[in-house]
Design an enzyme around this catalytic site. Structure first.
Site, short mmCIF file in Angstrom:
data_model
loop_
_atom_site.label_atom_id
_atom_site.label_comp_id
_atom_site.label_asym_id
_atom_site.label_seq_id
_atom_site.Cartn_x
_atom_site.Cartn_y
_atom_site.Cartn_z
N GLU A 15 0.83 -1.22 0.00
CA GLU A 15 0.00 0.00 0.00
C GLU A 15 0.86 1.26 0.00
O GLU A 15 0.54 2.22 -0.70
CB GLU A 15 -0.96 -0.02 1.19
CG GLU A 15 -2.07 -1.06 0.97
CD GLU A 15 -2.98 -1.24 2.17
OE1 GLU A 15 -2.44 -1.52 3.27
OE2 GLU A 15 -4.20 -1.09 2.03
N GLU B 237 -3.71 -9.61 3.88
CA GLU B 237 -4.45 -9.33 5.11
C GLU B 237 -5.52 -10.37 5.41
O GLU B 237 -5.77 -10.71 6.56
CB GLU B 237 -5.12 -7.94 5.01
CG GLU B 237 -4.17 -6.77 5.17
CD GLU B 237 -3.50 -6.35 3.87
OE1 GLU B 237 -3.55 -7.10 2.87
OE2 GLU B 237 -2.89 -5.27 3.86
N1 COA Z 1 4.18 -7.54 11.91
C1 COA Z 1 4.89 -7.93 12.98
N2 COA Z 1 5.76 -8.93 12.98
C2 COA Z 1 5.94 -9.59 11.82
C3 COA Z 1 5.22 -9.26 10.66
C4 COA Z 1 4.32 -8.18 10.73
N3 COA Z 1 3.63 -7.77 9.67
N4 COA Z 1 5.60 -10.08 9.67
C5 COA Z 1 6.52 -10.90 10.19
N5 COA Z 1 6.72 -10.61 11.49
C6 COA Z 1 7.67 -11.26 12.39
C7 COA Z 1 7.37 -12.73 12.59
O1 COA Z 1 6.45 -12.93 13.64
C8 COA Z 1 8.73 -13.28 12.92
O2 COA Z 1 8.99 -12.96 14.27
P1 COA Z 1 9.85 -13.95 15.18
O3 COA Z 1 11.21 -13.99 14.53
O4 COA Z 1 9.80 -13.33 16.52
O5 COA Z 1 9.13 -15.26 15.12
C9 COA Z 1 9.67 -12.43 12.08
O6 COA Z 1 8.92 -11.25 11.75
C10 COA Z 1 10.12 -13.10 10.78
O7 COA Z 1 8.98 -13.56 10.09
P2 COA Z 1 8.94 -15.00 9.42
O8 COA Z 1 7.55 -15.20 8.93
O9 COA Z 1 9.51 -16.01 10.34
O10 COA Z 1 9.95 -14.79 8.21
P3 COA Z 1 9.82 -15.26 6.71
O11 COA Z 1 11.00 -14.74 6.03
O12 COA Z 1 9.50 -16.72 6.67
O13 COA Z 1 8.53 -14.54 6.10
C11 COA Z 1 7.06 -12.73 5.61
C12 COA Z 1 8.49 -13.16 6.00
C13 COA Z 1 7.02 -11.24 5.63
C14 COA Z 1 6.71 -13.25 4.20
C15 COA Z 1 6.03 -13.32 6.60
O14 COA Z 1 6.45 -13.00 7.91
C16 COA Z 1 4.64 -12.77 6.46
O15 COA Z 1 3.87 -13.26 5.63
N6 COA Z 1 4.29 -11.78 7.29
C17 COA Z 1 2.96 -11.23 7.32
C18 COA Z 1 2.77 -10.27 6.23
C19 COA Z 1 1.41 -9.67 6.32
O16 COA Z 1 0.42 -10.31 6.58
N7 COA Z 1 1.37 -8.38 6.09
C20 COA Z 1 0.14 -7.68 6.12
C21 COA Z 1 -0.13 -7.19 7.48
S1 COA Z 1 -1.40 -6.02 7.41
#
Ligand code: COA
Length: 704
Positions: free
Chosen positions: A105, A125
């Site tokens: 966004e 989301e």
């Molecule tokens: N907010 C807060 N914390 C987040 C986050 C977010 N949007 N996205 C990831 N994290 C944290 C995870 O909880 C993890 O924390 P930890 O190390 O304490 O367990 C850390 O960041 C790493 O994330 P992880 O998922 O283990 O790494 P990855 O490389 O496998 O994947 C992403 C990275 C970004 C693809 C995945 O974390 C993801 O899909 N995140 C959510 C994205 C999302 O939904 N965004 C929209 C939110 S409105």
């Protein structure tokens, strides 16, 4: 600005860098920093263009999910996006890693977008129970079109940079270094005198009013099918529709309200829990104490469905695999089972013939155990029988190199006993895959008494390489998943004996959110498996326990084992995998009830679910009490990834928290009156209710 957002200059170009590890989530300080950066860019006449980029592994991967539910701090993310869009100099988003949710966004708020070819964008989301709340439903359709934008939002999928380029979401892909190429892009824009290009003013993705209305209606119809039971997707369509005929300001408020209406719903709580539970399951003490052993070459014993599935999972993880079978015919079959998967990929256009060949180059078929002498980890997936497994392990002990991890894929057998067939029980672990092993994401990592920390850590490393969700399970009959499954299968069997229709039970479960009911599931897995287990365990059975197989045994006695025989609880016409109720089942049930002296009674849909869940959670509490699972969220993960529990309910233990543990205990006390052995409440549950604790409290304690 803030520590998490810095602004540096390269001539006329401002480079705004977000630095909030690990994923540059858009927390308060980042949002404030971005607004401050835009103010500075506007105020400084020497700056002619700006770039927003992420430090470290990724462009911002979304809003900070940990802030959800807390009092919102200004500026709101939608205000940040609008502020970026209003900047008077061209702003370029330079994307690498994952620009997800709020990350996409803010880049749509920017005027131009360039990405690393390996970068991905998306609006996931929906996967955490909310919807885009910072202009996603407003800006994305204006570029990519309503249908594509909704496809991306409703599925939550990640879109690779090349596809995003095709959809117009990106303007170009980086060819060398992302930042250098973004600067080149900026210089070109400056040279052309190109000003800001507001996404919210663009319309090329949109059609005529009539076309837009048709696309929105198609989206609403599609949602019913794709996002069954979910709350957020319909809200996305509402928001998108509203934005087509309203100002950016009004549409932003509408979208924000729709977003807020998702927050705090049981679905959002369930999905949010699932997100963090999934990430918490790999956090086990052994991983903290030891490093995994090297992991490059894998051995797999057995080329049946399971062995082949494990092989494919390992090949897909980039590992070398040697598969061993008894004889030439069996190994030829094993190889065929592996190739079948890749042939299908080729037919479906998911892989090229060359890619298949490259993968199969890492596969070695063999009928000789000595070919496993250089394997780092060997997984046995042979017939589920103790003597057979012990023999395999005794052979492996002779051929495997020192330090190789030896793993059994058993689903029930005592791995201590299997390990004792070797002189190296410290290297033996359980790796319980779920069928089809190349698809199902759950991997139970079972810890025998003598297993060494680094052997266990190697199991977790394998899960990571295979992109599986690992759950640490202690040793007991059925480990976490199948042990609990046995309980709620019994609860279902008793309900049928007592008067419920199996089809009504299945319908109630589907309505609850399961992809299929327990009887349809039995038909899919094969009713003969349970039948043979019941026969094998007949001698061990305590005859004070109510027997759960009266009806199922009679079905199997007809040779009806489910889908594979065309008949089970349901009948399956050729090529039909859904089935229709088997008309002979009613008579079987009636005769069983008569023999058992049961006068059938009615079960409401609500009671079906109450009993099913009470049986599940009560056994879950026992599994915790005995230390088989380390924390409640591991049980949730097991059922979400291995047993079809609806993700939006967070898992059985999260569901129980939301239902209220006191209510659950009241249910158990009620059911206990009719069968005190089966429904005896777990002591842990009684204690927790007394202390006013929730399973989430136990999760927090385990993670502290
Ligand atoms: N907010 C807060 N914390 C987040 C986050 C977010 N949007 N996205 C990831 N994290 C944290 C995870 O909880 C993890 O924390 P930890 O190390 O304490 O367990 C850390 O960041 C790493 O994330 P992880 O998922 O283990 O790494 P990855 O490389 O496998 O994947 C992403 C990275 C970004 C693809 C995945 O974390 C993801 O899909 N995140 C959510 C994205 C999302 O939904 N965004 C929209 C939110 S409105």
């Amino acid at each position: 600005m803030s520590e998490q957002v810095t602004l540096t200059r390269d001539g006329e170009i401002a480079v705004v860098t977000v630095n909030n590890p690990p994923v540059n989530a858009l927390g308060t300080a980042v949002r404030q920093g971005l607004v401050a950066a835009m103010e500075q860019i506007d105020a400084d006449d020497a700056i002619k263009a700006a770039i927003i980029i992420g430090e470290g592994r990724t462009y911002p991967a979304g809003a900070d999910i940990r802030e959800f539910g807390k009092p919102p701090q200004p500026p709101a993310l939608f205000e940040v996006c609008t502020r970026i869009e209003e900047t008077t100099k061209p702003v370029i988003a330079a994307i690498h890693g994952t620009a997800l949710g709020g990350g996409l966004e803010i880049s749509l708020g920017a005027h131009y977008r360039i990405a690393d070819p390996k970068g991905r964008v998306g609006l996931p989301e929906v996967l955490i129970g909310v919807m885009p709340g910072a202009g996603g439903t407003i800006r994305l359709p204006r570029i990519a079109g309503i249908g594509k934008a909704l496809d991306i939002m409703v599925s939550g999928r990640q879109v690779g940079a090349p596809e995003a380029l095709e959809l117009g979401i990106l303007d170009r892909l980086a060819e060398t270094d992302l930042l250098d190429d973004a600067k080149t892009f900026a210089r070109e824009l400056i040279a052309e005198g190109a000003g800001p290009r507001k996404t919210s003013d663009r319309t090329e993705g949109l059609g005529t009013e009539e076309e837009n209305a048709t696309a929105l209606q198609a989206a609403r119809d599609g949602i019913v099918k794709k996002a069954r039971g979910l709350y957020a997707p319909a809200k996305m369509v509402d928001s998108m529709e509203y934005s087509l005929s309203h100002s950016l300001h009004d549409a932003s408020i509408f979208e924000r309200d729709a977003f807020m209406s998702c927050l705090g719903t049981p679905q959002q709580q369930g999905l949010n829990h699932a997100f963090f539970a999934e990430r918490a399951s790999a956090k086990v003490p052994e991983n903290g104490r030891a490093q995994p052993r090297p992991l490059n070459k894998i051995g797999v014993i057995g080329g049946g469905t399971m062995g082949a599935g494990i092989t494919v999972a390992a090949l897909n993880a980039g590992l070398e695999v040697t598969m061993v079978e008894r004889n030439a015919e069996a190994i030829a079959n094993g190889q065929k089972n592996v190739e079948k998967v890749y042939d299908r990929d080729v037919t479906k256009g998911r892989k090229t013939e060359a890619q298949k060949t490259a993968i199969m180059d890492r596969y070695t078929p063999s009928t000789n155990y000595t070919d496993l002498s250089d394997a780092d980890l060997i997984i046995e997936a042979v017939f589920e029988n103790m003597d057979v497994k012990r023999e395999v392990f005794s052979t492996l002990d002779k051929v495997a190199k020192p330090g190789a991890v030896l793993a059994s894929n058993t689903s029930y057998l005592n791995i201590d006993e299997i390990a004792s067939a070797t002189a190296r029980p410290e290297s033996v672990i359980g790796l319980h895959f779920f069928s089809p092993a190349n698809i199902m994401r759950l991997l139970e990592i079972v810890i025998p008494t003598k297993a060494a920390d680094d052997a266990i850590a190697t199991g977790f490393a394998l899960a990571k390489a295979m992109k599986k969700v690992p759950v640490r399970a202690g040793l007991c009959d059925g480990f976490i998943g199948n042990r609990i499954l046995a309980k709620y299968m019994s609860a279902a069997a008793f309900m049928v004996e007592d008067g419920a229709s199996p089809y009504a039970i299945d319908a109630a479960l589907v309505k609850f959110g399961y992809p299929m009911g327990i009887h349809a599931m039995g038909d899919l897995a094969g009713l003969d498996i349970g039948w043979s287990n019941r026969k094998n365990n007949a001698a061990k059975r305590n005859n004070q326990d109510r027997y759960n197989g009266t009806i199922a045994d009679r079905i199997c006695e007809n040779g009806w084992f489910g889908q594979k025989t065309g008949k089970g609880w349901y009948v399956y016409a050729e090529g039909d995998r859904r089935g229709t109720p088997n008309p002979d089942i009613d008579a079987i049930i009636a005769s069983a009830r008569a023999d058992l002296g049961i006068t059938p009674r009615d079960f409401s849909e609500e009671e079906v679910i109450r009993r099913y869940l009470a049986a599940m959670v009560n056994e879950g509490a026992r599994v915790l009490e005995e230390g088989i699972a380390l924390k409640p969220s591991d049980i949730d993960v097991t059922f979400l990834f291995g047993y079809g529990f609806p993700r939006y309910r967070g898992g059985p233990m999260k569901y129980a928290d939301m239902y209220g543990l006191d209510n659950l205990l009241t249910d158990l006390r009620e059911f206990e009156k009719e069968d005190p052995r089966f429904w005896k409440p777990a002591q842990l549950l009684i204690d927790m209710v007394e202390r006013g604790e929730s399973f989430d409290d136990l999760n927090k304690r385990a993670m502290a």
